[in-house]
Design a protein around this motif. Structure first.
Motif, PDB file in Angstrom:
ATOM      1  N   ALA A 167       0.830  -1.208   0.000  1.00 53.71           N
ATOM      2  CA  ALA A 167       0.000   0.000   0.000  1.00 53.71           C
ATOM      3  C   ALA A 167       0.862   1.255   0.000  1.00 53.71           C
ATOM      4  O   ALA A 167       0.538   2.247  -0.678  1.00 53.71           O
ATOM      5  CB  ALA A 167      -0.921  -0.014   1.216  1.00 53.71           C
ATOM      6  N   GLY A 168       1.992   1.230   0.742  1.00 55.25           N
ATOM      7  CA  GLY A 168       2.879   2.385   0.745  1.00 55.25           C
ATOM      8  C   GLY A 168       3.485   2.643  -0.625  1.00 55.25           C
ATOM      9  O   GLY A 168       3.588   3.799  -1.069  1.00 55.25           O
ATOM     10  N   ALA A 169       3.877   1.553  -1.296  1.00 54.73           N
ATOM     11  CA  ALA A 169       4.430   1.718  -2.644  1.00 54.73           C
ATOM     12  C   ALA A 169       3.381   2.257  -3.605  1.00 54.73           C
ATOM     13  O   ALA A 169       3.667   3.141  -4.437  1.00 54.73           O
ATOM     14  CB  ALA A 169       4.973   0.378  -3.133  1.00 54.73           C
ATOM     15  N   MET A 170       2.164   1.757  -3.505  1.00 55.05           N
ATOM     16  CA  MET A 170       1.094   2.239  -4.382  1.00 55.05           C
ATOM     17  C   MET A 170       0.755   3.696  -4.082  1.00 55.05           C
ATOM     18  O   MET A 170       0.507   4.500  -5.007  1.00 55.05           O
ATOM     19  CB  MET A 170      -0.147   1.365  -4.213  1.00 55.05           C
ATOM     20  CG  MET A 170       0.030  -0.073  -4.692  1.00 55.05           C
ATOM     21  SD  MET A 170      -1.433  -1.095  -4.402  1.00 55.05           S
ATOM     22  CE  MET A 170      -2.634  -0.310  -5.484  1.00 55.05           C
ATOM     23  N   ALA A 171       0.726   4.064  -2.793  1.00 46.39           N
ATOM     24  CA  ALA A 171       0.451   5.457  -2.443  1.00 46.39           C
ATOM     25  C   ALA A 171       1.551   6.376  -2.975  1.00 46.39           C
ATOM     26  O   ALA A 171       1.269   7.494  -3.452  1.00 46.39           O
ATOM     27  CB  ALA A 171       0.327   5.588  -0.927  1.00 46.39           C
ATOM     28  N   THR A 172       2.797   5.933  -2.934  1.00 43.28           N
ATOM     29  CA  THR A 172       3.899   6.740  -3.477  1.00 43.28           C
ATOM     30  C   THR A 172       3.749   6.931  -4.984  1.00 43.28           C
ATOM     31  O   THR A 172       3.937   8.043  -5.512  1.00 43.28           O
ATOM     32  CB  THR A 172       5.238   6.051  -3.153  1.00 43.28           C
ATOM     33  OG1 THR A 172       5.364   5.890  -1.736  1.00 43.28           O
ATOM     34  CG2 THR A 172       6.401   6.872  -3.677  1.00 43.28           C
ATOM     35  N   ALA A 173       3.388   5.831  -5.674  1.00 41.44           N
ATOM     36  CA  ALA A 173       3.188   5.950  -7.125  1.00 41.44           C
ATOM     37  C   ALA A 173       2.031   6.886  -7.433  1.00 41.44           C
ATOM     38  O   ALA A 173       2.110   7.714  -8.362  1.00 41.44           O
ATOM     39  CB  ALA A 173       2.927   4.566  -7.711  1.00 41.44           C
ATOM     40  N   SER A 174       0.945   6.790  -6.645  1.00 42.75           N
ATOM     41  CA  SER A 174      -0.204   7.665  -6.891  1.00 42.75           C
ATOM     42  C   SER A 174       0.126   9.113  -6.584  1.00 42.75           C
ATOM     43  O   SER A 174      -0.433  10.029  -7.196  1.00 42.75           O
ATOM     44  CB  SER A 174      -1.385   7.195  -6.047  1.00 42.75           C
ATOM     45  OG  SER A 174      -2.516   8.002  -6.271  1.00 42.75           O
ATOM     46  N   ALA A 175       1.029   9.330  -5.609  1.00 45.11           N
ATOM     47  CA  ALA A 175       1.408  10.699  -5.276  1.00 45.11           C
ATOM     48  C   ALA A 175       2.299  11.319  -6.353  1.00 45.11           C
ATOM     49  O   ALA A 175       2.267  12.539  -6.572  1.00 45.11           O
ATOM     50  CB  ALA A 175       2.124  10.722  -3.929  1.00 45.11           C
TER      51      ALA A 175
END
Length: 672
Positions: free
Chosen positions: A145-153
């Motif tokens: 989830a952290g990696a996905m949130a970083t990509a979305s950011a």
């Protein structure tokens, strides 16, 4: 999260309240200002989740500051509040100032929010995960989830479906590659939710007692919201009903965490199954009649409606009863019918006396679907709990019947107390606690009355059996006292005089011999020998009545003396430790002594084995020989007398004597 909870706990009360107030105020401002910017159906759930999860989480941590699940609720609510506000701000027509950045805040935390929701489900109801493996899975989910949130950011991978007015604030190279990866990465959302669901199912299967009741609150709310969502999509073509039902989930979870004992979910589930089943059956039946009859018979619509209404009205009550029975069986498990209950009660009558009342309590609970049953025994002025279900009764002070009617209801769930009366005299009472919200039906009331009447007969029978056993004990004790008195009289009276007479005859024989009267000396010597034999026989008789060695030295020495005097070899093993009650030692002595005598006289045995030891259930006695067997207890026989004596102590004499296979006598004498 645990660090925050510890810091909160250590803070002064005023600081704690202030901290909660700040969180509540921030979320309230974000949600209320977001609603003021307009209504967007796709973003409604974020606002509802933010308000409900934060409110419930704050209430939980206020009541239990160290409760981890409460802090997860607060974190979930705060994240959704930020997302709701950011999206509402970014969706406003005519971009508002800083709409690009605030809208961005409403998008990229989504993976963290979904992962947090999954973690919350995995840790419900106490905030702790099932095992180290589940902890590893949770951290793996958080990392993804952290990696996905970083990509979305960094890249606008989620912007196409959100409809934000302002563009993504960053222009980082690699947007096309990120979009291609995101097509597959977004399926992680389903994995997050599936992981939480599997954890709920696993925990629910393992749970029992309080944890199971807590889990049922959450599962019931989630299932009901899914059904409402599905009904809204089918009937109205809109997810709005399901979105409006989202606050039910955290509210139900709060009940599961804080109030699962006070408000039981089982009656709610029961009534929901009944109402849902009836709605489904009535709707399906009405549609089938109206549409089916209309397709087969050309009848006006109003007549078809009247026919359908009449059929539904006639079939409603039978269908409701069947639906209620189905719901009762699904929620409370199978319950015994009145016939089954009375049959089970009859079967319990063959159980051991100490297990009889426990069996009755279990039968009553099974027949009535009770949560708890206690059987009280005594008169109207003083009753004591003697049996219980599902747990044996603990140490409870006796109480009068009037206190049972009133005292059991104070500060707790309601109990149904029914006195047990026999011939106008109170013999006890049965107290039944049903699930909250479920009263005794008329049929259950009648069944309970019948079971109470049968229990009265059992209690009277037990009292009579106890009185008979006490009378038998008194008879045995009186018989032993008479034996001891007779043995003492023989030893101190008759036997002493005979010994004195023997000494005088011996002196007379010596005088006759000295005077030269050989005939007189010989006759005196013969008379003295016969007198000594009679004295020995009398001594043996007195020893058989009640051996002095038993009273003086105990059972082990007395049995050793019996083995030494036996006409056939005896293998003796005695392990009793300290002295036992007088009636136990006397019964054990006579049982072993009589058994050895019978073996010597009637069995043609080569050896007798005697094993006497103290166990957890009493004094265990085994006497076995290798004789011809075939012994049968007959009225007036020695074996029947031994069986009667053992029965007077509440024990049972077991005889195993096949023809040609020797004889074995077993018993266990209660020492308590």
């Amino acid at each position: 999260m645990a660090t925050a909870a510890n810091a909160y706990e250590e803070a002064p009360p005023a600081a704690r309240e202030a901290g909660l107030g700040v969180v509540a105020l921030v979320v309230a401002v974000l949600v209320s200002y977001g609603w003021s910017l307009g209504f967007h159906l796709a973003n409604t759930h974020n606002g509802l989740i933010a308000a409900s999860w934060t409110a419930v989480g704050l209430y939980v941590v206020r009541m239990r500051p160290r409760h981890r699940e409460g802090w997860l609720f607060v974190a979930t609510g705060v994240v959704h509040a930020v997302m709701f506000f950011g999206r509402q701000y970014g969706l406003h027509e005519g971009p508002l100032p800083a709409a690009s950045w605030l809208g961005w805040l409403g998008v990229w935390p989504l993976p963290l929010a979904i992962a947090g929701f999954g973690w919350m489900l995995m840790a419900f109801p106490d905030g702790r995960l099932l095992s180290r493996r589940w902890l590893g899975a949770a951290w793996a989910m958080a990392a993804v989830a952290g990696a996905m949130a970083t990509a979305s950011a960094l890249w606008p991978v989620e912007y196409d479906r959100t409809g934000l007015v302002a563009p993504h604030p960053f222009d980082v190279p690699g947007a096309a590659a990120a979009a291609r990866v995101w097509e597959y990465a977004q399926f992680s959302y389903l994995l997050f939710q599936a992981l939480g669901t599997v954890a709920i199912v696993v925990r629910l299967r393992r749970a029992d007692g309080d944890e199971a009741r807590r889990m049922r609150w959450l599962v019931f709310a989630v299932v009901m919201d899914i059904l409402i969502l599905a009904a809204g999509l089918v009937i109205f073509g809109s997810p709005v009903p399901g979105l409006l039902g989202l606050p039910l989930v955290p509210v139900a979870a709060a009940f599961g965490i804080l109030r699962h004992r006070l408000y039981d979910i089982d009656p709610v589930i029961n009534k929901t199954i009944v109402v849902g089943s009836m709605l489904l059956l009535v709707t399906a039946g009405y549609v089938a009649l109206v549409v089916g009859v209309g397709g087969l018979v050309p009848v006006e619509e109003r007549w078809r409606s009247l026919l359908a209404t009449a059929v539904v009205a006639v079939a409603f009550e039978p269908l409701r009863r069947r639906a209620q029975r189905l719901a009762d069986r699904l929620v409370y498990g199978p319950r015994a019918t009145p016939y089954e209950a009375l049959s089970r009660l009859s079967a319990q009558l063959t159980a051991a006396p100490e297990e009889l009342l426990d069996g009755i309590a279990a039968t009553v609970a099974s027949a009535l679907g009770a949560r708890e049953v206690v059987v009280w025994v005594g008169d109207e002025a003083c009753m004591a709990p003697r049996a219980g279900w599902p747990q044996p009764v603990g140490r409870t002070d006796p109480a009068p019947l009037s206190d049972l009617h009133h005292g059991l209801h104070h500060g707790g769930p309601r109990w149904h107390v029914r006195p047990i009366v026999d011939q106008g005299t109170a013999r006890g009472a049965i107290a039944v606690r049903k699930p909250p919200g479920e009263p005794l039906t008329a049929a259950e009331e009648r069944l309970l009355t019948d079971l109470v009447a049968q229990t009265g007969l059992v209690i009277v029978q037990q009292e009579q059996a106890q009185q008979l056993q006490a009378a038998a004990r008194r008879i045995v004790s009186a018989e032993d006292a008479a034996r001891r008195r007779l043995e003492r009289d023989l030893h101190d009276g008759v036997q002493l005089r005979l010994v004195t007479l023997g000494l005088e005859l011996g002196a007379l024989a010596e005088q006759a011999k000295a005077s030269g009267d050989g005939l007189l000396a010989s006759r005196a010597k013969d008379a003295r020998a016969q007198l000594l034999e009679a004295t020995a026989d009398l001594r043996e008789l007195a020893r058989g009545l009640h051996p002095i060695v038993l009273a003086q030295d105990g059972l082990e020495a007395a049995l050793a003396a019996v083995a030494d005097r036996s006409a056939i070899p005896v293998r003796l093993r005695v392990s009793v430790g300290s002295r036992l009650p007088r009636e136990i030692e006397a019964t054990a002595y006579y049982l072993v002594s009589e058994s050895i005598t019978n073996a010597a006289r009637h069995s043609a045995a080569g050896v007798v084995t005697v094993d006497v030891s103290v166990g957890g259930d009493g004094l265990r006695i085994l006497v076995a020989d290798d004789g011809r067997g075939g012994a049968r207890p007959a009225a007036g026989s020695g074996l029947q007398g031994l069986a009667d004596r053992v029965a007077a102590l509440g024990a049972r004499l077991e005889l195993d004597s096949p023809a040609g296979g020797g004889t074995r006598l077993r018993t266990v004498l209660p020492c308590g």
